[in-house]
Design a protein around this motif. Structure first.
Motif, PDB file in Angstrom:
ATOM      1  N   LEU A  91       3.518  84.411  42.405  1.00 30.46           N
ATOM      2  CA  LEU A  91       3.588  84.155  40.971  1.00 30.46           C
ATOM      3  C   LEU A  91       4.950  84.567  40.442  1.00 30.46           C
ATOM      4  O   LEU A  91       5.154  85.695  40.015  1.00 30.46           O
ATOM      5  N   GLY A  92       5.887  83.651  40.508  1.00 33.69           N
ATOM      6  CA  GLY A  92       7.200  83.838  39.907  1.00 33.69           C
ATOM      7  C   GLY A  92       7.320  82.812  38.794  1.00 33.69           C
ATOM      8  O   GLY A  92       7.459  81.614  39.047  1.00 33.69           O
ATOM      9  N   VAL A  93       7.228  83.257  37.571  1.00 34.23           N
ATOM     10  CA  VAL A  93       7.129  82.340  36.439  1.00 34.23           C
ATOM     11  C   VAL A  93       8.346  81.423  36.331  1.00 34.23           C
ATOM     12  O   VAL A  93       8.215  80.229  36.072  1.00 34.23           O
ATOM     13  N   THR A  94       9.522  81.967  36.561  1.00 37.64           N
ATOM     14  CA  THR A  94      10.721  81.130  36.468  1.00 37.64           C
ATOM     15  C   THR A  94      10.706  80.032  37.520  1.00 37.64           C
ATOM     16  O   THR A  94      11.060  78.887  37.246  1.00 37.64           O
ATOM     17  N   ILE A 118       8.049  78.745  38.858  1.00 33.93           N
ATOM     18  CA  ILE A 118       6.993  77.810  38.464  1.00 33.93           C
ATOM     19  C   ILE A 118       7.518  76.850  37.405  1.00 33.93           C
ATOM     20  O   ILE A 118       7.327  75.636  37.500  1.00 33.93           O
ATOM     21  N   LEU A 119       8.200  77.385  36.403  1.00 34.18           N
ATOM     22  CA  LEU A 119       8.764  76.523  35.360  1.00 34.18           C
ATOM     23  C   LEU A 119       9.822  75.586  35.924  1.00 34.18           C
ATOM     24  O   LEU A 119       9.862  74.403  35.581  1.00 34.18           O
ATOM     25  N   GLY A 120      10.672  76.094  36.797  1.00 34.30           N
ATOM     26  CA  GLY A 120      11.712  75.263  37.401  1.00 34.30           C
ATOM     27  C   GLY A 120      11.124  74.132  38.218  1.00 34.30           C
ATOM     28  O   GLY A 120      11.656  73.018  38.231  1.00 34.30           O
ATOM     29  N   TRP A 155       3.107  69.992  41.585  1.00 30.07           N
ATOM     30  CA  TRP A 155       3.447  69.847  40.174  1.00 30.07           C
ATOM     31  C   TRP A 155       2.236  70.155  39.309  1.00 30.07           C
ATOM     32  O   TRP A 155       2.340  70.860  38.309  1.00 30.07           O
ATOM     33  N   TRP A 156       1.059  69.637  39.699  1.00 31.16           N
ATOM     34  CA  TRP A 156      -0.143  69.871  38.895  1.00 31.16           C
ATOM     35  C   TRP A 156      -0.553  71.348  38.904  1.00 31.16           C
ATOM     36  O   TRP A 156      -1.026  71.876  37.897  1.00 31.16           O
ATOM     37  N   LEU A 157      -0.366  72.027  40.031  1.00 23.86           N
ATOM     38  CA  LEU A 157      -0.653  73.457  40.090  1.00 23.86           C
ATOM     39  C   LEU A 157       0.272  74.217  39.139  1.00 23.86           C
ATOM     40  O   LEU A 157      -0.175  75.068  38.364  1.00 23.86           O
ATOM     41  N   ARG A 158       1.558  73.874  39.163  1.00 24.53           N
ATOM     42  CA  ARG A 158       2.513  74.513  38.274  1.00 24.53           C
ATOM     43  C   ARG A 158       2.173  74.226  36.806  1.00 24.53           C
ATOM     44  O   ARG A 158       2.217  75.127  35.964  1.00 24.53           O
ATOM     45  N   ALA A 159       1.834  72.985  36.508  1.00 21.56           N
ATOM     46  CA  ALA A 159       1.485  72.619  35.131  1.00 21.56           C
ATOM     47  C   ALA A 159       0.244  73.389  34.676  1.00 21.56           C
ATOM     48  O   ALA A 159       0.197  73.878  33.535  1.00 21.56           O
TER      49      ALA A 159
END
Length: 143
Positions: free
Chosen positions: A32-35, A37-39, A50-54
């Motif tokens: 879980l690295g938010v940056t 994930i957003l990137g 992509w769907w997991l990140r979204a």
């Protein structure tokens, strides 16, 4: 400038972040690295990823809505600095994340839990920088 520290809500928030990190690692083998994930939302070459990140980003953004459902009011957010200061701070953090190879959530929560030396050094650097920033902004510049 006075800070309102709320130990119980802080403990609850920390526990939820820790639980999210553990579940993401246990169920998906991901950190879980938010940056990061957003990137990753800017790349569309792996639809399941992509769907997991979204879903993670939507889940993080849904927090205030859950608060609204539970209390009947939106959480109060006070910014003690101007919007330009927030933008400049965000850009500085973005540069730091690039050079540090990750963000506070990736290093501070997940990396330290895995006893990563690199994450421990990064976390000490984050914290020392935060302490210095607060000292300078509150005691040297004013506030």
């Amino acid at each position: 400038m006075e800070t309102e520290f709320t130990p119980w809500t802080s403990l609850g928030g920390g526990a939820l972040i820790g639980l999210a990190a553990v579940l993401l690692m246990a169920l998906h083998g991901r950190i879980l690295g938010v940056t990061g994930i957003l990137g990753g939302l800017m790349r569309f070459n792996d639809p399941p990823d992509w769907w997991l990140r979204a879903a993670l980003v939507v889940g993080m953004a849904a927090g205030p809505l859950l608060y609204l459902l539970g209390t009947g009011q939106m959480p109060r957010v006070d910014l003690p600095v101007s919007l330009p200061a927030v933008v400049i701070g965000g850009l500085i953090v973005g540069v730091g994340v690039s050079y540090g190879g990750g963000c506070t959530s990736g290093h501070g929560i997940c990396g330290n839990a895995r006893f990563s030396r690199r994450s421990m050094v990064a976390t000490v650097t984050f914290m020392a920088t935060a302490f210095a920033t607060v000292f300078v902004s509150r005691h040297l510049i004013g506030g």
